[in-house]
Design a protein around this motif. Structure first.
Motif, short mmCIF file in Angstrom:
data_model
loop_
_atom_site.label_atom_id
_atom_site.label_comp_id
_atom_site.label_asym_id
_atom_site.label_seq_id
_atom_site.Cartn_x
_atom_site.Cartn_y
_atom_site.Cartn_z
N GLY A 71 0.81 -1.21 0.00
CA GLY A 71 0.00 0.00 0.00
C GLY A 71 0.84 1.25 0.00
N TYR A 123 -4.91 2.23 1.53
CA TYR A 123 -3.54 1.77 1.74
C TYR A 123 -3.36 1.34 3.19
CZ TYR A 123 -2.85 3.83 -2.80
OH TYR A 123 -2.97 4.12 -4.14
N SER A 143 0.89 3.95 -2.99
CA SER A 143 0.42 5.29 -2.66
C SER A 143 1.34 6.34 -3.26
CB SER A 143 0.37 5.45 -1.13
OG SER A 143 0.05 6.77 -0.79
N ASN A 184 -6.52 9.20 -1.59
CA ASN A 184 -5.69 8.16 -0.99
C ASN A 184 -5.91 8.19 0.52
OD1 ASN A 184 -4.51 7.50 -3.48
ND2 ASN A 184 -2.99 9.12 -3.26
#
Length: 338
Positions: free
Chosen positions: A25, A82, A29, A46
């Motif tokens: 993640g 994430y 990201s 995000n």
């Protein structure tokens, strides 16, 4: 016996998947932020989170498509999730500009603000909810029984590390000399106590229940006994989002509150969503909710004093050198405008 060995082996596999999710993640990201750039309208969000019951509001909102329903008219085409093992790497990602929002412990957020993070808490997520688990075969009658033991918990500056060290000092012990505290994520710490590599762990739910279910340890004290009514996790928005997209911040906060209230009334479905996002066993998640002393909350006004206290605790522990106040940490204006 075979059944128990199979359970533990499956558990180790699950832990590995969770940690892999956290690492992947963070990397994805960073790439996503580069692709989005800074020009034009905001189209992708995000959001960081951690695989614990403390942050189930996000998992429910994400799994049920709550973000899609109301953010699409605002131009958001995709919400990306994430996973991080602890708050320390999550806040590093936010400091790097890779996250727009983060579900994270209040203590690592305080540390990040003290080192330059541009962001504010816009909602509470949960209070208390962590536990000390002692390895099977060891006895516990008082905090003094922990002397000489090796205790695994989250890295320096996190909620668990801050509470554990402060509590030990209050019990008349030196956290540097009387015990050995080792920094680990939930998966590594769970594996360590099961393998007998550490004597105890201090972790958020559902990890304590996972360890108990495997017969590797027993919960001896909940975090609410160590620091009554403390805030643990919060919802943080980046300063950029607050300044440039306040309407999106307000909606993300509203969705958080909606998911929080849903979870309070629907443990079973909420646990199913967490299982889908973390690969943790649903029955263990449900049992952990029966055992923990945590509570899901949303109103940021009820955590102001607790969040501010972490700044004092971290200064006393030498983790931060810059003084931060409640105005540096919390923005209650979005809640007030509901």
């Amino acid at each position: 016996m075979v059944k128990k060995v199979w359970f533990i082996a499956s558990l180790f596999l699950m832990i590995g998947l969770v940690l892999l999710c956290g690492c992947t993640g963070t990397q994805e990201s960073a790439k996503t932020t580069e692709q989005n750039g800074t020009a034009g309208d905001k189209t992708v969000l995000n959001i960081g989170y951690q695989p614990s019951t403390h942050q189930m509001a996000f998992m429910t909102a994400y799994s049920k498509g709550m973000y899609n329903e109301t953010l699409a008219p605002m131009g958001i085409k995709e919400v990306k999730a994430y996973s991080f093992p602890t708050g320390a790497p999550e806040m590093q990602a936010m400091l790097a500009g890779d996250l727009d929002f983060a579900y994270v412990g209040a203590a690592p957020f305080v540390t990040a603000v003290a080192t330059g993070l541009d962001g504010k808490i816009v909602a509470a997520a949960q209070t208390q909810g962590s536990s000390v688990v002692l390895k099977t075969g060891l006895n516990y009658t008082s905090p003094a029984d922990l002397k000489g033991l090796t205790i695994a918990t989250f890295p320096a500056g996190t909620i668990q590390d801050t509470i554990l060290r402060t509590w030990l000092k209050e019990q008349g012990m030196d956290p540097e000399k009387d015990v050995k505290i080792v920094a680990m994520g939930p998966g590594d710490a769970t594996t360590a106590i099961m393998a007998g590599k550490v004597d105890a762990v201090f972790l958020p739910a559902p990890s304590p229940t996972t360890i108990e279910e495997a017969g590797a340890g027993k919960i001896i004290i909940h975090s609410g006994e160590m620091l009554p009514n403390h805030v643990c996790c919060v919802l943080v928005a980046s300063g950029k989002m607050i300044r440039e997209h306040p309407e999106i911040v307000a909606e993300v906060m509203r969705i958080h509150e909606q998911a929080t209230e849903f979870n309070k009334e629907n443990w079973d479905e909420a646990s199913q969503h967490m299982e889908e996002m973390t690969s943790m066993n649903r029955s263990v998640i449900l049992k952990s909710l029966e055992e923990w002393d945590g509570e899901w909350v949303s109103d940021p006004n009820i955590i102001v004093e607790s969040v501010s206290s972490y700044a004092n605790d971290q200064a006393a522990l030498g983790y931060i050198k810059t003084q931060v106040t409640k105005d540096d940490l919390i923005d209650t204006s979005f809640w007030a405008k509901q």
